[in-house]
Motif scaffolding. Structure first.
Motif, PDB file in Angstrom:
ATOM      1  N   SER A 184     -32.586  -8.330 -23.446  1.00  0.00           N
ATOM      2  CA  SER A 184     -33.782  -8.400 -24.185  1.00  0.00           C
ATOM      3  C   SER A 184     -34.469  -8.184 -23.276  1.00  0.00           C
ATOM      4  CB  SER A 184     -32.881 -10.295 -24.225  1.00  0.00           C
ATOM      5  OG  SER A 184     -32.522 -10.584 -25.491  1.00  0.00           O
ATOM      6  N   ASP A 185     -34.036  -8.504 -21.914  1.00  0.00           N
ATOM      7  CA  ASP A 185     -34.924  -8.137 -20.919  1.00  0.00           C
ATOM      8  C   ASP A 185     -36.041  -6.656 -20.951  1.00  0.00           C
ATOM      9  OD1 ASP A 185     -34.810 -10.624 -19.982  1.00  0.00           O
ATOM     10  OD2 ASP A 185     -33.300  -9.827 -18.023  1.00  0.00           O
ATOM     11  N   VAL A 186     -34.954  -5.473 -21.895  1.00  0.00           N
ATOM     12  CA  VAL A 186     -35.138  -4.847 -21.666  1.00  0.00           C
ATOM     13  C   VAL A 186     -36.553  -4.037 -22.478  1.00  0.00           C
ATOM     14  CG1 VAL A 186     -34.758  -2.069 -22.451  1.00  0.00           C
ATOM     15  CG2 VAL A 186     -32.686  -3.283 -20.629  1.00  0.00           C
TER      16      VAL A 186
ATOM     17  N   GLY B 249     -48.856 -12.640 -21.739  1.00  0.00           N
ATOM     18  CA  GLY B 249     -47.438 -12.448 -21.286  1.00  0.00           C
ATOM     19  C   GLY B 249     -46.363 -13.586 -21.060  1.00  0.00           C
ATOM     20  N   PRO B 250     -44.981 -12.330 -19.816  1.00  0.00           N
ATOM     21  CA  PRO B 250     -44.692 -11.053 -19.590  1.00  0.00           C
ATOM     22  C   PRO B 250     -44.351 -10.382 -21.320  1.00  0.00           C
ATOM     23  CG  PRO B 250     -42.807 -11.880 -19.065  1.00  0.00           C
ATOM     24  CD  PRO B 250     -44.369 -13.026 -19.416  1.00  0.00           C
ATOM     25  N   ASP B 251     -44.260 -11.486 -22.183  1.00  0.00           N
ATOM     26  CA  ASP B 251     -43.716 -10.672 -23.484  1.00  0.00           C
ATOM     27  C   ASP B 251     -45.306  -9.343 -23.885  1.00  0.00           C
ATOM     28  OD1 ASP B 251     -44.934 -13.212 -24.298  1.00  0.00           O
ATOM     29  OD2 ASP B 251     -43.776 -13.349 -26.031  1.00  0.00           O
TER      30      ASP B 251
ATOM     31  N   ALA C 224     -40.021  -2.628 -21.135  1.00  0.00           N
ATOM     32  CA  ALA C 224     -40.533  -1.709 -22.492  1.00  0.00           C
ATOM     33  C   ALA C 224     -41.843  -1.914 -22.589  1.00  0.00           C
ATOM     34  CB  ALA C 224     -39.320  -1.510 -23.737  1.00  0.00           C
ATOM     35  N   ASN C 225     -42.275  -3.610 -23.320  1.00  0.00           N
ATOM     36  CA  ASN C 225     -43.180  -4.095 -23.572  1.00  0.00           C
ATOM     37  C   ASN C 225     -44.630  -3.578 -22.088  1.00  0.00           C
ATOM     38  OD1 ASN C 225     -42.766  -5.042 -25.830  1.00  0.00           O
ATOM     39  ND2 ASN C 225     -42.998  -7.161 -25.821  1.00  0.00           N
ATOM     40  N   ASN C 226     -44.451  -4.090 -21.170  1.00  0.00           N
ATOM     41  CA  ASN C 226     -45.446  -4.122 -20.693  1.00  0.00           C
ATOM     42  C   ASN C 226     -45.604  -2.405 -19.998  1.00  0.00           C
ATOM     43  OD1 ASN C 226     -45.880  -6.209 -18.403  1.00  0.00           O
ATOM     44  ND2 ASN C 226     -46.301  -4.938 -16.801  1.00  0.00           N
TER      45      ASN C 226
ATOM     46  N   TYR D 222     -53.698  -9.361 -21.571  1.00  0.00           N
ATOM     47  CA  TYR D 222     -54.846 -10.175 -20.842  1.00  0.00           C
ATOM     48  C   TYR D 222     -54.203  -9.076 -19.313  1.00  0.00           C
ATOM     49  CZ  TYR D 222     -58.318 -12.076 -17.679  1.00  0.00           C
ATOM     50  OH  TYR D 222     -59.129 -12.930 -16.948  1.00  0.00           O
ATOM     51  N   LYS D 223     -52.979  -9.404 -18.713  1.00  0.00           N
ATOM     52  CA  LYS D 223     -53.012  -9.082 -17.251  1.00  0.00           C
ATOM     53  C   LYS D 223     -52.981  -7.562 -16.906  1.00  0.00           C
ATOM     54  CE  LYS D 223     -47.779  -8.479 -16.856  1.00  0.00           C
ATOM     55  NZ  LYS D 223     -46.437  -8.916 -16.307  1.00  0.00           N
TER      56      LYS D 223
END
Length: 520
Positions: free
Chosen positions: A452-454, A260-262, A459-461, A266-267
């Motif tokens: 891009s953070d969004v 992560g964070p992308d 959203a991925n997280n 694992y986390k």
């Protein structure tokens, strides 16, 4: 030189046998080693004891392919139906991997009288593992390098992340990263291209010797381009030279690229109930057994049990076949580019074009580039493949309700991304930021990066938390729903302030710029 090596080998009294310890085979107490591999060991035992020690611990050193191919049923690990005769009755050693198919590798060089190539490729491994090599070649991971470097939008994003930044007249300019920076950042996981650019002489135990100079080396990226033109490396998951099944089944191996964070796999896993069970009881599990029996060899999933491993029940019935095409159990591609979407049909995603002609699997309005993505029937088949794994521990009601929440999360995070994208489109249309169709980049200004953070992080997280942990803090406050809402607020407030300043005449007339849509 070759005669010198052999004479030294005989004088040193090195036996051509490798002790067979815990190999799961009973044919012999030791495994014969080919004369060629004995030559390799004579020098490298002293020069590279760590490599030789790892190999001696490997299954390759402890059972011959001829013995391995005799295994019946689900325990069979060798998928090739025909193995060259010279490999059948000896351990798979240095020479068996580093000298075969030498004519196919541009990096082949004379080394002590042998034609050797440094980087062993999946096509080399296919000698014994044909099915696995074929599956991996059809896997997104094998194409990871090409899917990045052949997509101009992705490379533009990479330029603004890993490239060199300089400030000139209050404007930031990004230049592409140099090859060494690329090799230890994005291409560390996606894979470099191994290219022979010359040779050099080095001092060795036997005097000066010529070695090839290979750019892009070392690298264990899943999409590495090898000197024989093949894609990927088995060593990305089965670390050379031990090539351990046990290592490939451990979540730490996947953590190398999915921390992560992308791609926060694992986390999220480590905070999940499954990860908690692994942390507590994993030391009691048997990670070497093939097939891997649910409830006996392990009692909670790791990455491999869900995505790769051959699973069986206590009666020996197959639950899920072994696969090295990671999408076989995945209907949804959940990391947002820019939205979650059905998996691509082809592992080469650089060929995808959305309705606006952009190399993206979705349009900016969230609709799918349907011609390039799997259909509903294939999605249902893959979902069932995954749910079979889930049902080996959970009841149908649990699995069905869990899956319903997961697919709902895909819809809601895509909807949130759509709102952010609509604001960003308005920003571009008003000329407050300049995208690539207007001569700029969609990633090199502050509000573009906030957009891009969004989808790249938040959203991925949320989706990973839903798919692996069932929700919770990682989907809310740890780069989850709280942060996606905040980013949309900031985008909207910034846009409103710019419009208010326009109304007051503080910024002059905004330039008319095309949006990140198909140019009219």
């Amino acid at each position: 030189m070759r005669n010198l090596l052999i004479a030294g080998l005989l004088a040193g009294g090195i036996a051509g046998m490798v002790p067979l310890l815990n190999a799961g085979a009973t044919q012999s107490a030791a495994v014969p080693v080919s004369k060629d591999t004995q030559d390799c060991l004579f020098c490298h035992e002293d020069l590279h004891p760590g490599i030789v020690s790892a190999w001696r611990e490997s299954r390759h050193a402890r059972i011959t392919p001829g013995e391995a191919i005799q295994v019946k049923g689900l325990g069979l690990k060798v998928s090739s139906t025909e193995i060259p005769e010279q490999f059948l009755n000896v351990a798979v050693g240095c020479a068996e991997c580093h000298t075969q198919r030498s004519e196919a590798h541009s990096g082949t060089f004379d080394h002590g009288g042998y034609d050797v190539h440094t980087a062993v490729s999946p096509k080399d491994c296919a000698t014994c593992h044909a099915q696995e090599a074929d599956q991996f070649s059809r896997n997104l991971m094998a194409h990871a390098r090409g899917n990045l470097v052949n997509n101009p939008l992705y490379m533009d994003l990479a330029r603004t992340i890993e490239g060199r930044v300089a400030r000139a007249e209050q404007k930031l300019e990004f230049t592409p990263a140099d090859p060494l920076t690329q090799a230890e950042s994005c291409l560390h996981c996606h894979g470099t291209e191994l290219e022979v650019v010359g040779s050099e002489e080095r001092d060795t135990f036997h005097g000066g010797m010529e070695f090839p100079v290979v750019t892009g080396w070392p690298n264990q990226g899943v999409g590495r381009v090898n000197t024989d033109g093949s894609l990927g490396t088995c060593g990305a998951c089965h670390n050379r030279h031990q090539f351990s099944i046990e290592m490939a089944r451990q979540p730490y191996t996947c953590k190398k690229c999915h921390v992560g964070p992308d791609v926060p796999a694992y986390k999220v896993y480590s905070a999940s109930r499954h990860g908690n069970m692994f942390s507590t009881h994993g030391k009691e599990w048997d990670f070497k057994k093939v097939p891997w029996t649910v409830g006996e060899d392990f009692t909670a999933p790791t990455c491999a049990s869900c995505h790769v491993s051959l699973l069986a029940d206590a009666s020996g019935n197959e639950i899920a076949p072994r696969t090295h095409q990671m999408t076989d159990r995945l209907p949804w591609r959940i990391f947002g580019l820019i939205y979650a979407h059905p998996h691509p049909i082809s592992p080469d995603t650089s060929i995808i074009r959305n309705a606006d002609g952009l190399p993206l699997p979705t349009n900016l309005d969230g609709t799918f580039a349907g011609d390039f993505l799997i259909n509903a029937s294939t999605m249902a088949e893959r979902a069932e493949n995954m749910q079979k794994v889930c049902r080996s521990c959970h009841g149908s009601a649990w699995v069905n309700n869990f899956w319903e929440r997961f697919e709902n999360t895909i819809m809601t995070t895509n909807a949130a991304t759509l709102e952010a994208s609509r604001i960003m489109l308005d920003i571009w249309d008003k000329g407050y930021a300049v995208n690539h169709l207007a001569g700029g980049s969609p990633f090199d200004e502050a509000m573009e990066r906030r957009w891009s953070d969004v989808w790249l992080f938040y959203a991925n997280n949320i989706r990973f938390a839903s798919s692996m942990a069932g929700g919770g803090d990682y989907g809310v406050f740890a780069d989850g729903r709280y942060h996606i809402a905040q980013a949309i607020m900031e985008l909207n407030d910034w846009f409103a302030r710019q419009k208010a300043m326009d109304a007051l005449g503080n910024t002059g007339q905004p330039a008319s710029k095309p949006s990140l849509q198909k140019a009219k």
